[in-house]
Every structure is written in structure tokens, then in C-alpha cells.
Write an enzyme that holds these catalytic residues in place. Structure first.
Site, PDB file in Angstrom:
ATOM      1  N   LYS A 120      37.049  30.777  47.637  1.00  0.00           N
ATOM      2  CA  LYS A 120      35.980  31.380  48.295  1.00  0.00           C
ATOM      3  C   LYS A 120      35.233  30.401  48.969  1.00  0.00           C
ATOM      4  CE  LYS A 120      35.470  36.125  46.203  1.00  0.00           C
ATOM      5  NZ  LYS A 120      36.310  36.037  45.356  1.00  0.00           N
TER       6      LYS A 120
HETATM    7  C1  LIG Z   1      37.307  36.930  45.278  1.00  0.00           C
HETATM    8  C2  LIG Z   1      38.656  36.769  44.408  1.00  0.00           C
HETATM    9  C3  LIG Z   1      39.791  37.357  44.733  1.00  0.00           C
HETATM   10  C4  LIG Z   1      40.027  38.680  45.572  1.00  0.00           C
HETATM   11  O1  LIG Z   1      39.672  38.201  46.895  1.00  0.00           O
HETATM   12  P1  LIG Z   1      39.396  39.287  47.954  1.00  0.00           P
HETATM   13  O2  LIG Z   1      39.234  38.448  49.346  1.00  0.00           O
HETATM   14  O3  LIG Z   1      38.291  39.974  47.519  1.00  0.00           O
HETATM   15  O4  LIG Z   1      40.671  40.173  48.159  1.00  0.00           O
HETATM   16  C5  LIG Z   1      40.832  37.045  43.890  1.00  0.00           C
HETATM   17  N1  LIG Z   1      40.749  35.869  43.081  1.00  0.00           N
HETATM   18  C6  LIG Z   1      39.863  35.198  42.986  1.00  0.00           C
HETATM   19  C7  LIG Z   1      39.618  33.964  41.957  1.00  0.00           C
HETATM   20  C8  LIG Z   1      38.550  35.346  43.609  1.00  0.00           C
HETATM   21  O5  LIG Z   1      37.451  34.894  43.322  1.00  0.00           O
END
Ligand SMILES: *Cc1c(COP(=O)(O)O)cnc(C)c1O
Length: 474
Positions: A120
């Protein structure tokens, strides 16, 4: 480049307006009116670019209301080796997202070398810089209100801390995040960061954010904004590493590759879909879910039936414990040939807590978009984490393990498969210990993060209390 709403009843907007808004006024999500296309020739030029140049080259096609010189500067400030330096391969410090070869035609794209050790950061860091730019230019301020169960909160706060014109109010469920995640957030002491631990669960936090966002008067008066996963800027920033991964594992610009993507709100994989629509030769996009397998069910049957939060299971890959994927509407819009009437009909059902089933003809179209899926159980993840540790000496986290499981279900030996790593194992120590008998190694800088002074406010689960807290602090 103009942006349109999936529901077809909102004004067309330019990038900067989409960036600072949330949902479109008609309740839909904004998407480019027409996807730009990269020709084979352009792909050839992009192949040898640095991550920064690649990002600029892609953003430039989607953004036409920021001078290119400024956009280039924003990208340069965002993707620095210092910020994305937690590089466990240590091969090339300028490689923001290194690719790790696991086996023949089987690769891991490392996306977690940013400050909070989850993918993220790649999008949030960009938002931090571009928000500051747009706000400063227009002499505006923004108070970001968010809810986190663990990964979004830290990524947002590390991106926004110290930024001009921005405050962050982040709600989290009191006492339920992993101690590492809590320490990451609560150890920030910047004046513009407010951590609010709510005496309740994640859904309570989310409900408060919704209630405040639906209070249009309060929202306008207090300049409330969001950085949740429907934010278009986040999707855009995530398109870049699909190109980067593609170039890492291929030698010409026609070769097809597959990607396996751990999925929660369908944001990350939606970026993959858009990369494919712009001409990147992707064959399959493998949707990886955990026990919360609403999307796996959809891609196997055409029936989309979101579940209530009560029916959503707590798993060892908690960032994917989502049963209603907020970006899914973007893909369905394209699947339906951008028929916003048809889409609005389907989402009328969803918004009332119902479900929809694609027609047979619509369901057949899914293969034109390359989507396939799988789901995994706790035991699959634990076994894979253990195997990879023993076989290759590398630790993968539980979310990445969901991706590896789905990749192995669908891999074909002749096509490169790239699994997106979404977090580092040190964020989920407990499961790693269960799988390998060892705790993941921590770098010195993070050794005693749990012992740092914490700055947080503990408040009752009450919308009015949160409203007053925001008002008093801005
Ligand atoms: C947010 C997150 C996801 C999911 O990602 P999306 O974009 O919501 O599909 C998967 N793995 C981790 C570690 C995350 O923080």
C-alpha cells in the site's frame, strides 16, 4: 483525459477533481473515459526505464491537468531509494520493486520495501505528494478521515505525516491490531496525525467514517476527505508495477505473462486489469482470495453475493478479510461493455444487501479479460510459508502465500507467472512462527518499535464524540 462515473449520471471530471473526491455524486466510481494505449513500440522504450521514468510515462497518459514538469517532480520525490529502501534482495537500491525468481517461470514481485512494509505504500506515498501539491496550489486544506484494520492506516500516516494542508484522523479498533501494526501507527508524533482507537471492532470504525462522510454539511464545513481503496490515485499508482514486473521477466514486448494477486477490495488487481486494457500483454489475472471467497465464487459461477460483516471470517491473512470488494464495480463496468444502465441495475441489488448473477453471455466474456481465481485455507498458507522457507530460505507473509497458492493452482510451465508480494512477514509474526518455528528477522531500526512512546486517543464508539474531536483539532 476525462473521467466518467460507472453509473453514468455524474459530470465528467479531470484528474485533480477525481483525486480529491470520493464516490461520484451518482454513487458510482470514476474511471478514464477511454483507456490510453501503449503501442509495442512504446513498450520497447519503456522496457529500459527506471521505475521513476516508467511511472511518469504512465501517469502522463492519465493526467492532463498538472504541468508535466511538476508531475515529474512529484514522481521523483515519491519513488526514492531512501523511501523504498527496505530491499531484502539488496541487489540494486534503485530498484523500487525488485523481482525475485522462485523457480522456472515463477517469480515474486516485491512490493513491500516502503516505510510500512506493505504494498500500500507504493500508492499512498504518491498520494501524499500529489495531495500536498494540489492542495497548496489551490490554497486548500484537507482533513483525511479513515478506518484501518492494520495496513491502510500506517501506510496513509507515513505518507501524509508532515505534509502541508493535510491532517489525518485514523480510527482503529482498540486493542486488536497486531502489536507491530499498532506500534507503527501509534509511535508517530507528528502534529498532523491523530490516532483514534475506538472501543469497538473494525466495522464500527468503518460505520463511523460512513456516518461522517454522509453528513454532507459536516463534511463540507470541515473539509473531510478520504484515502480509502476506491481512490483513483491509488489505482493509478499501482498500474506501474505491473509494467515493471512484466519487463523484468520477459525479453520482448509480445510475450504473455500471468499475474497472481492477493485480493481484498479488488484495488490491486483492478490496476492489473487497467494495465492489460492499456496494452500490456497480460494473459491471466489470477484473483487470490482466502476463506472469504466471495470473489472466487463469482469468477467460477458469475454469481456475486457479498456477505455481511458478521459472515466474514477472521483469518491469518486479515487484510483480505473482506466480503464486499469496493473496487469490483470498476471491472464489472468494463465487463458489461460500459453499459452504465445495466451496471446500475446490478448495483441497486448490491446496495440493498442483495446479489446479482451475470447472464450466460456476460459470464462468457470474463475469459476475454483474462480473469481466473482460487481461494486458500489457513493450512495451505502455513504449508506454503514453511515450504518456501525450507526450499529457498525465503519467508513470505500470509497474504503473499494466498497469492502463491492461487498461482500454483493455475501455473502453466510455458508462461511466466508473477505473484505480487503484498506485505513482509515481520508484520505477521505469529503465523510465520507457526509455519517455520522461527520469528522473521527484524532490521535494527524496527527492533524495539513496540517500546516507543505512543500517541493515541482512546474514544468510545460514538459518532458525535469523533465529530467533536475532529472539530476541536483542526
Ligand atoms: C490491502 C491488502 C491486500 C488487499 O489488496 P486490495 O487492493 O484491497 O485487493 C492484500 N494484502 C495485504 C497485505 C494488504 O495490506
Amino acid at each position: 483525459m476525462k473521467y466518467i462515473s460507472t453509473r453514468g449520471k455524474s459530470p465528467e471530471l479531470s484528474f485533480c477533481d477525481v483525486l480529491l473526491g470520493g464516490l461520484a455524486p451518482d454513487g458510482g466510481l470514476y474511471l478514464p473515459k477511454k483507456y490510453p494505449k501503449f503501442t509495442e513500440n512504446e513498450l520497447g522504450l519503456m522496457r529500459s526505464m527506471s521505475y521513476q521514468d516508467l511511472a511518469f510515462k504512465i501517469f502522463e497518459k492519465f493526467i492532463d491537468d498538472i504541468p508535466l514538469k511538476d508531475l515529474k517532480e512529484i514522481v521523483g520525490k515519491t519513488y526514492t531509494p531512501e523511501m523504498f529502501g527496505y530491499n531484502r534482495t539488496n541487489q540494486n537500491p534503485n530498484d523500487i520493486t525488485p523481482t525475485l525468481k522462485l523457480d522456472d517461470n515463477f517469480h515474486l514481485l516485491s512490493l513491500s520495501n516502503g516505510p510500512t512494509l506493505a504494498f500500500k505504500d507504493i500508492a499512498m506515498q504518491f498520494l501524499g505528494h500529489i495531495f500536498e501539491y494540489v492542495l497548496t496550489k489551490n490554497n486548500k486544506t484537507l482533513n483525511i478521515l479513515g478506518a484501518t484494520s492494520g495496513d491502510t492506516g500506517p501506510a496513509a500516516e507515513y505518507a501524509m505525516k508532515g505534509k502541508k494542508g493535510i491532517n489525518v484522523f485514523m480510527l482503529s479498533p482498540y486493542g486488536t491490531m497486531s502489536s507491530f501494526q499498532a506500534a507503527q501507527m501509534f509511535s508517530l508524533h507528528d502534529d498532523n496525525i491523530y490516532n483514534i482507537a475506538v472501543k469497538g471492532v473494525f466495522d464500527d470504525c468503518q460505520d463511523i467514517v460512513k456516518a461522517v462522510s454522509n453528513d454532507l454539511h459536516f463534511k463540507a464545513e470541515n473539509k473531510i476527505g478520504a484515502v480509502n481503496s476506491i481512490n483513483w490515485g491509488r489505482i493509478l499508482a499501482q498500474i506501474v508495477y505491473y509494467f515493471k514486473g512484466y519487463f523484468d521477466v520477459t525479453t520482448d514486448n509480445k510475450a504473455l505473462v500471468d499475474f497472481a494477486v492477493p485480493t481484498g477490495n479488488f484495488g490491486n488487481i483492478c490496476a492489473g486489469h487497467i494495465a492489460r486494457m492499456t496494452g500490456l500483454p497480460i494473459r491471466n489475472l489470477v484473483v487470490a482470495t482466502n476463506e472469504n471467497n466471495v470473489l472466487d465464487e463469482f469468477f467460477k459461477t458469475g454469481n456475486y453475493q457479498p456477505r455481511s460483516s458478521a459472515a466474514t471470517i477472521q483469518t491469518s491473512s486479515p487484510s483480505m478479510d473482506i466480503s464486499k470488494a469496493s473496487n469490483f464495480e470498476r471491472f464489472i463496468f468494463d465487463l458489461l461493455g460500459r453499459d452504465s444502465g445495466r451496471l446500475s441495475g446490478y448495483w441497486k441489488e448490491i446496495d440493498q444487501g442483495g446479489s446479482f448473477k451475470l447472464s450466460e453471455e456476460e459470464f462468457d466474456r470474463i475469459s476475454d479479460f483474462g480473469f481466473i481465481s482460487s481461494s486458500s485455507q489457513h493450512i495451505n498458507r502455513i504449508k506454503l510459508i514453511s515450504n518456501y522457507f525450507e526450499q529457498f530460505g525465503i519467508m513470505i507473509d500470509t497474504h503473499t502465500a494466498d497469492g502463491v497458492k492461487a498461482a500454483l493452482d493455475h501455473i502453466d510451465k510455458n508462461t511466466p507467472m508473477i505473484v505480487l508480494e503484498t506485505a513482509l512477514p515481520i508484520k505477521f509474526e505469529k503465523s510465520i512462527l507457526e509455519a517455520t518455528g522461527k520469528k522473521p528477522k527484524r532490521p535494527n531500526a524496527l527492533k524495539d518499535i513496540e517500546l516507543l512512546d505512543k500517541k493515541l486517543e482512546v474514544l468510545d464508539n460514538d459518532v458525535d464524540l469523533i465529530r467533536s474531536f475532529i472539530r476541536e483539532n483542526i
